[in-house]
Motif scaffolding. Structure first.
Motif, PDB file in Angstrom:
ATOM      1  N   PHE A   1       0.830  -1.185   0.000  1.00 30.97           N
ATOM      2  CA  PHE A   1       0.000   0.000   0.000  1.00 30.97           C
ATOM      3  C   PHE A   1       0.875   1.250   0.000  1.00 30.97           C
ATOM      4  O   PHE A   1       1.953   1.259   0.578  1.00 30.97           O
ATOM      5  CB  PHE A   1      -0.899   0.003   1.233  1.00 30.97           C
ATOM      6  N   GLY A   2       0.357   2.312  -0.582  1.00 32.94           N
ATOM      7  CA  GLY A   2       1.069   3.579  -0.584  1.00 32.94           C
ATOM      8  C   GLY A   2       0.968   4.298   0.745  1.00 32.94           C
ATOM      9  O   GLY A   2       1.782   5.140   1.084  1.00 32.94           O
ATOM     10  N   SER A   3      -0.034   3.937   1.532  1.00 30.50           N
ATOM     11  CA  SER A   3      -0.246   4.545   2.839  1.00 30.50           C
ATOM     12  C   SER A   3      -0.652   3.442   3.811  1.00 30.50           C
ATOM     13  O   SER A   3      -1.537   2.644   3.512  1.00 30.50           O
ATOM     14  CB  SER A   3      -1.358   5.598   2.743  1.00 30.50           C
ATOM     15  N   VAL A   4       0.035   3.365   4.950  1.00 24.27           N
ATOM     16  CA  VAL A   4      -0.288   2.347   5.944  1.00 24.27           C
ATOM     17  C   VAL A   4      -0.482   2.984   7.303  1.00 24.27           C
ATOM     18  O   VAL A   4       0.071   4.035   7.592  1.00 24.27           O
ATOM     19  CB  VAL A   4       0.807   1.253   6.042  1.00 24.27           C
ATOM     20  N   SER A   5      -1.272   2.328   8.133  1.00 25.27           N
ATOM     21  CA  SER A   5      -1.487   2.778   9.504  1.00 25.27           C
ATOM     22  C   SER A   5      -0.652   1.910  10.430  1.00 25.27           C
ATOM     23  O   SER A   5      -0.731   0.685  10.371  1.00 25.27           O
ATOM     24  CB  SER A   5      -2.968   2.649   9.876  1.00 25.27           C
ATOM     25  N   LEU A   6       0.151   2.529  11.261  1.00 22.33           N
ATOM     26  CA  LEU A   6       0.977   1.784  12.214  1.00 22.33           C
ATOM     27  C   LEU A   6       0.338   1.716  13.587  1.00 22.33           C
ATOM     28  O   LEU A   6       0.876   1.116  14.498  1.00 22.33           O
ATOM     29  CB  LEU A   6       2.368   2.412  12.306  1.00 22.33           C
ATOM     30  N   SER A   7      -0.813   2.353  13.758  1.00 20.70           N
ATOM     31  CA  SER A   7      -1.527   2.280  15.027  1.00 20.70           C
ATOM     32  C   SER A   7      -2.915   1.698  14.775  1.00 20.70           C
ATOM     33  O   SER A   7      -3.521   1.925  13.729  1.00 20.70           O
ATOM     34  CB  SER A   7      -1.646   3.665  15.659  1.00 20.70           C
ATOM     35  N   GLY A   8      -3.387   0.920  15.699  1.00 16.78           N
ATOM     36  CA  GLY A   8      -4.696   0.297  15.532  1.00 16.78           C
ATOM     37  C   GLY A   8      -4.611  -0.912  14.626  1.00 16.78           C
ATOM     38  O   GLY A   8      -3.542  -1.437  14.350  1.00 16.78           O
ATOM     39  N   PRO A   9      -5.777  -1.347  14.132  1.00 16.15           N
ATOM     40  CA  PRO A   9      -5.787  -2.521  13.257  1.00 16.15           C
ATOM     41  C   PRO A   9      -5.047  -2.246  11.950  1.00 16.15           C
ATOM     42  O   PRO A   9      -5.028  -1.112  11.475  1.00 16.15           O
ATOM     43  CB  PRO A   9      -7.271  -2.761  12.978  1.00 16.15           C
ATOM     44  N   PRO A  10      -4.412  -3.270  11.386  1.00 13.92           N
ATOM     45  CA  PRO A  10      -3.702  -3.063  10.122  1.00 13.92           C
ATOM     46  C   PRO A  10      -4.637  -2.511   9.041  1.00 13.92           C
ATOM     47  O   PRO A  10      -5.736  -3.007   8.857  1.00 13.92           O
ATOM     48  CB  PRO A  10      -3.218  -4.466   9.739  1.00 13.92           C
ATOM     49  N   ALA A  11      -4.180  -1.470   8.385  1.00 12.05           N
ATOM     50  CA  ALA A  11      -4.969  -0.857   7.316  1.00 12.05           C
ATOM     51  C   ALA A  11      -4.024  -0.199   6.329  1.00 12.05           C
ATOM     52  O   ALA A  11      -2.967   0.289   6.694  1.00 12.05           O
ATOM     53  CB  ALA A  11      -5.931   0.175   7.888  1.00 12.05           C
ATOM     54  N   GLY A  12      -4.425  -0.198   5.076  1.00 12.30           N
ATOM     55  CA  GLY A  12      -3.620   0.452   4.055  1.00 12.30           C
ATOM     56  C   GLY A  12      -4.491   0.901   2.910  1.00 12.30           C
ATOM     57  O   GLY A  12      -5.620   0.434   2.738  1.00 12.30           O
ATOM     58  N   SER A  13      -3.951   1.830   2.130  1.00 10.23           N
ATOM     59  CA  SER A  13      -4.679   2.318   0.963  1.00 10.23           C
ATOM     60  C   SER A  13      -3.684   2.780  -0.088  1.00 10.23           C
ATOM     61  O   SER A  13      -2.507   2.988   0.196  1.00 10.23           O
ATOM     62  CB  SER A  13      -5.618   3.457   1.343  1.00 10.23           C
ATOM     63  N   ASN A  14      -4.179   2.924  -1.304  1.00  9.51           N
ATOM     64  CA  ASN A  14      -3.376   3.413  -2.420  1.00  9.51           C
ATOM     65  C   ASN A  14      -4.062   4.621  -3.034  1.00  9.51           C
ATOM     66  O   ASN A  14      -5.281   4.781  -2.914  1.00  9.51           O
ATOM     67  CB  ASN A  14      -3.221   2.329  -3.490  1.00  9.51           C
ATOM     68  N   ALA A  15      -3.289   5.448  -3.699  1.00  9.27           N
ATOM     69  CA  ALA A  15      -3.844   6.629  -4.364  1.00  9.27           C
ATOM     70  C   ALA A  15      -4.774   6.202  -5.500  1.00  9.27           C
ATOM     71  O   ALA A  15      -4.528   5.205  -6.178  1.00  9.27           O
ATOM     72  CB  ALA A  15      -2.716   7.494  -4.914  1.00  9.27           C
ATOM     73  N   ALA A  16      -5.839   6.969  -5.704  1.00 10.85           N
ATOM     74  CA  ALA A  16      -6.825   6.634  -6.742  1.00 10.85           C
ATOM     75  C   ALA A  16      -6.197   6.588  -8.130  1.00 10.85           C
ATOM     76  O   ALA A  16      -6.575   5.757  -8.956  1.00 10.85           O
ATOM     77  CB  ALA A  16      -7.973   7.634  -6.701  1.00 10.85           C
ATOM     78  N   TRP A  17      -5.219   7.460  -8.405  1.00  6.94           N
ATOM     79  CA  TRP A  17      -4.632   7.509  -9.749  1.00  6.94           C
ATOM     80  C   TRP A  17      -3.849   6.245 -10.089  1.00  6.94           C
ATOM     81  O   TRP A  17      -3.542   5.997 -11.250  1.00  6.94           O
ATOM     82  CB  TRP A  17      -3.766   8.748  -9.928  1.00  6.94           C
ATOM     83  N   THR A  18      -3.563   5.397  -9.106  1.00  7.63           N
ATOM     84  CA  THR A  18      -2.839   4.153  -9.375  1.00  7.63           C
ATOM     85  C   THR A  18      -3.784   2.983  -9.630  1.00  7.63           C
ATOM     86  O   THR A  18      -3.328   1.855  -9.752  1.00  7.63           O
ATOM     87  CB  THR A  18      -1.921   3.782  -8.200  1.00  7.63           C
ATOM     88  N   ARG A  19      -5.084   3.268  -9.728  1.00  6.32           N
ATOM     89  CA  ARG A  19      -6.098   2.220  -9.894  1.00  6.32           C
ATOM     90  C   ARG A  19      -6.038   1.226  -8.745  1.00  6.32           C
ATOM     91  O   ARG A  19      -6.174   0.024  -8.914  1.00  6.32           O
ATOM     92  CB  ARG A  19      -5.948   1.523 -11.247  1.00  6.32           C
ATOM     93  N   ASN A  20      -5.800   1.748  -7.547  1.00  4.52           N
ATOM     94  CA  ASN A  20      -5.692   0.968  -6.315  1.00  4.52           C
ATOM     95  C   ASN A  20      -4.549  -0.045  -6.362  1.00  4.52           C
ATOM     96  O   ASN A  20      -4.609  -1.105  -5.759  1.00  4.52           O
ATOM     97  CB  ASN A  20      -7.009   0.277  -5.965  1.00  4.52           C
TER      98      ASN A  20
END
Length: 86
Positions: A1-20
């Motif tokens: 993922f382009g963005s990850v959360s290091l606190s709380g439950p594992p979560a990540g996301s990618n920028a929309a322009w990368t088609r996820n």
């Protein structure tokens, strides 16, 4: 993922322009960041996690050795045929 959360439950996301998709350069940056985080915290778990990503990329090495810039975070498969340098 382009963005990850290091606190709380594992979560990540990618920028929309990368088609996820993840961008190959992000994988390289995360390798450096998480290995350094392991070094600074004394916790090898961060490096172990990113090493798994690297090992997956090695297993999926294209025949010509040139990796496309987009990678599916769901499957680890490359997407498209666009290749960049630098």
């Amino acid at each position: 993922f382009g963005s990850v959360s290091l606190s709380g439950p594992p979560a990540g996301s990618n920028a929309a322009w990368t088609r996820n998709m993840a961008v190959l350069a992000e994988l390289g940056t995360l390798q450096v960041d998480f290995r350094y985080l392991s070094e600074m915290t004394g916790n090898p778990e961060y490096a172990r996690k990113v090493n798994q990503v690297f090992d997956t990329m090695v297993e999926k090495r294209p025949p010509d050795g040139l990796y496309p810039i987009y990678v599916s975070t769901a499957t680890g498969k490359f997407s498209g045929n666009q290749i960049t340098f630098g």
